[in-house]
Design a protein around this motif. Structure first.
Motif, short mmCIF file in Angstrom:
data_model
loop_
_atom_site.label_atom_id
_atom_site.label_comp_id
_atom_site.label_asym_id
_atom_site.label_seq_id
_atom_site.Cartn_x
_atom_site.Cartn_y
_atom_site.Cartn_z
N ALA A 50 0.87 -1.15 0.19
CA ALA A 50 -0.10 -0.04 -0.08
C ALA A 50 0.98 1.31 -0.05
O ALA A 50 0.42 2.28 -0.41
CB ALA A 50 -0.90 0.05 0.94
N MET A 51 2.11 1.12 0.62
CA MET A 51 2.98 2.49 0.57
C MET A 51 3.09 2.96 -0.77
O MET A 51 3.44 4.19 -0.98
CB MET A 51 4.31 1.91 1.26
CG MET A 51 4.08 1.58 2.73
SD MET A 51 5.64 0.74 3.52
CE MET A 51 6.61 2.32 3.77
N VAL A 70 7.91 13.06 6.19
CA VAL A 70 8.45 11.50 6.75
C VAL A 70 7.56 10.56 5.96
O VAL A 70 6.26 10.54 6.06
CB VAL A 70 8.57 11.52 8.23
CG1 VAL A 70 8.88 9.92 8.53
CG2 VAL A 70 9.58 12.24 8.92
N MET A 71 7.98 9.67 5.37
CA MET A 71 7.28 8.58 4.77
C MET A 71 6.35 7.84 5.59
O MET A 71 6.64 7.42 6.75
CB MET A 71 7.90 7.49 4.11
CG MET A 71 7.45 6.48 3.21
SD MET A 71 6.17 6.88 2.25
CE MET A 71 5.19 5.49 1.81
N ARG A 72 5.22 7.66 5.34
CA ARG A 72 4.17 6.85 6.23
C ARG A 72 4.20 5.44 6.37
O ARG A 72 4.64 4.88 5.42
CB ARG A 72 2.72 7.19 5.74
CG ARG A 72 1.55 6.61 6.46
CD ARG A 72 0.14 6.69 5.89
NE ARG A 72 -0.30 8.02 5.51
CZ ARG A 72 -0.76 8.22 4.63
NH1 ARG A 72 -0.99 7.74 3.19
NH2 ARG A 72 -1.21 9.55 4.43
N LEU A 127 -1.01 -9.75 13.43
CA LEU A 127 -1.85 -9.10 14.54
C LEU A 127 -1.71 -7.39 14.20
O LEU A 127 -2.46 -6.77 14.93
CB LEU A 127 -1.09 -9.19 16.15
CG LEU A 127 -1.12 -10.77 16.33
CD1 LEU A 127 -0.63 -10.70 17.72
CD2 LEU A 127 -2.81 -11.10 16.52
N GLY A 128 -1.46 -7.19 12.95
CA GLY A 128 -1.58 -5.68 12.56
C GLY A 128 -2.34 -5.48 11.37
O GLY A 128 -3.22 -6.52 10.97
N MET A 129 -1.98 -4.30 10.61
CA MET A 129 -2.84 -4.07 9.31
C MET A 129 -3.02 -5.38 8.38
O MET A 129 -4.08 -5.82 7.98
CB MET A 129 -2.26 -3.04 8.58
CG MET A 129 -3.48 -2.45 7.57
SD MET A 129 -2.65 -0.79 6.67
CE MET A 129 -1.08 -1.29 5.94
N ALA A 246 -3.47 -4.75 -6.02
CA ALA A 246 -2.94 -5.14 -7.31
C ALA A 246 -1.38 -4.95 -7.72
O ALA A 246 -0.98 -3.91 -8.37
CB ALA A 246 -3.93 -4.37 -8.31
N ILE A 247 -0.68 -5.64 -6.81
CA ILE A 247 0.86 -5.16 -6.84
C ILE A 247 1.40 -5.23 -8.18
O ILE A 247 2.43 -4.76 -8.46
CB ILE A 247 1.67 -6.12 -5.96
CG1 ILE A 247 2.80 -5.72 -5.34
CG2 ILE A 247 1.69 -7.53 -5.99
CD1 ILE A 247 3.32 -6.10 -4.13
N SER A 248 1.00 -6.11 -9.11
CA SER A 248 1.28 -6.41 -10.40
C SER A 248 1.38 -4.85 -11.09
O SER A 248 1.89 -4.64 -12.18
CB SER A 248 0.81 -7.41 -11.32
OG SER A 248 -0.51 -7.15 -11.58
#
Length: 335
Positions: A50-51, A70-72, A127-129, A246-248
């Motif tokens: 998602a970054m 700063v990068m999220r 246990l996170g996002m 849709a990482i591709s």
């Protein structure tokens, strides 16, 4: 002693893949906290697909990262100073505090975590996002039923590996799509998937016919592109396609490639629905409790891929798009 904060900031918005010009590395003095604030020493930073979307100046479910900021990123760390009523020194917290070694916070978006319940890195993964994404995306949107066939792409990644294991817990036949023999073997031998398709060395469409003889009821899509198109040819009546990512397509310089086989949705009266994990934020504690229980009972196995050193952030992020991570990708701030 002066504490220096190592930070990665967005320098320019990338077109296609992020590169050396995208980022600026800075070291600044950590400010003194004021009333209502706390200082966090960040231990681990979450590296997520998602970054890449957060870098685009486009309308989305969350505002883009501003140039110069700063990068999220999702983080876990220890409170080392506090003038906040709800947080004490020694507390461990999770939140979106960015790609930096220290963060000053007013407590917004932070929640306490228990380092005794699970390793700290788990709070950025299972246990996170990513864990919440897999849990709610599959159970609420995919609605799997015992005996159905569930296919998941990006199956060896943080979200996909959890989706497949939860589908098995719910009594489904599970087929994972991943890149490389090692990842596919891991899905079957370690995580208990019924079958795995190696998209790098197999014809996906042909392999789907062999591994899903009764068709596909639920497809959890993390990659988009050609693989989504291939799965659409194999879906059953009333199938559910969960669009998680849709990482591709994320580093495309041309338009995103949509599915040409979308009429299969019409013929099969199927639905394709997008999910954003933040829609379920109020229910996170329920999901975390259930997932933690599955980990403790051995029904869910966790694989983290930890890279050491905040200085490696630009290269570590690119591992996602090159398929080099094996499990949940996490950056350990200190080497």
């Amino acid at each position: 002693m002066t504490i220096m904060n190592k930070q990665w900031r967005l320098k320019t918005r990338p077109v296609g893949e992020p590169n050396a010009d995208t980022w600026e590395y800075t070291e600044t003095e950590v400010p003194t906290i004021e009333d209502g604030q706390l200082l966090i020493k960040i231990d681990y930073i979450s590296i997520d697909p998602a970054m890449r979307g957060w870098l685009n100046d486009a309308k989305s479910y969350i505002a883009p990262v501003k140039v110069g900021d700063v990068m999220r990123a999702g983080t876990v760390g220890e409170v080392i100073d506090s003038k906040h009523a709800d947080f004490a020194m020694g507390d461990y917290v999770s939140g979106h505090n960015g790609v930096q070694s220290y963060a000053v916070s007013d407590g917004t978006g932070l929640y306490k975590i228990d380092p005794n319940l699970a390793p700290l890195s788990y709070y950025l993964g299972v246990l996170g996002m990513p864990g919440m994404t897999g849990y709610f995306g599959l159970l609420k949107t995919g609605e799997p039923k015992a005996g159905e066939t569930v296919v998941v792409s990006g199956a060896a990644g943080a979200v996909g590996s959890l989706v497949g294991q939860i589908a098995k817990i719910k009594g489904c036949r599970v087929v994972g799509i991943a890149g490389g023999r090692e990842k596919c073997q891991f899905l079957v031998d370690e995580l208990g998937f019924d079958a795995a398709i190696d998209y790098k060395n197999e014809n996906v469409k042909k392999a789907l016919k062999q591994t899903c003889p009764d068709g596909v009821n639920v497809y959890f899509d993390n990659v988009g592109g050609d693989i989504l198109n291939d799965v659409l040819t194999q879906i059953n009546l009333r199938a559910r396609i969960v669009i998680c990512g849709a990482i591709s397509q994320y580093n495309n310089t041309e338009a995103v490639k949509g599915p040409s086989n979308y009429l299969s949705l019409l013929v099969n009266r199927a639905r394709m629905e997008g999910i954003v994990v933040f829609d379920n934020v109020k229910e996170y504690p329920i999901a975390m409790k259930e997932i933690a229980g599955w980990i403790q009972s051995g029904d869910i196995k966790v694989k983290d891929h930890i890279v050491k050193g905040i200085e490696t952030f630009p290269e570590t992020l690119m591992m996602l798009f090159e398929g080099k991570n094996f499990g949940k990708l996490v950056l350990k701030v200190e080497e």
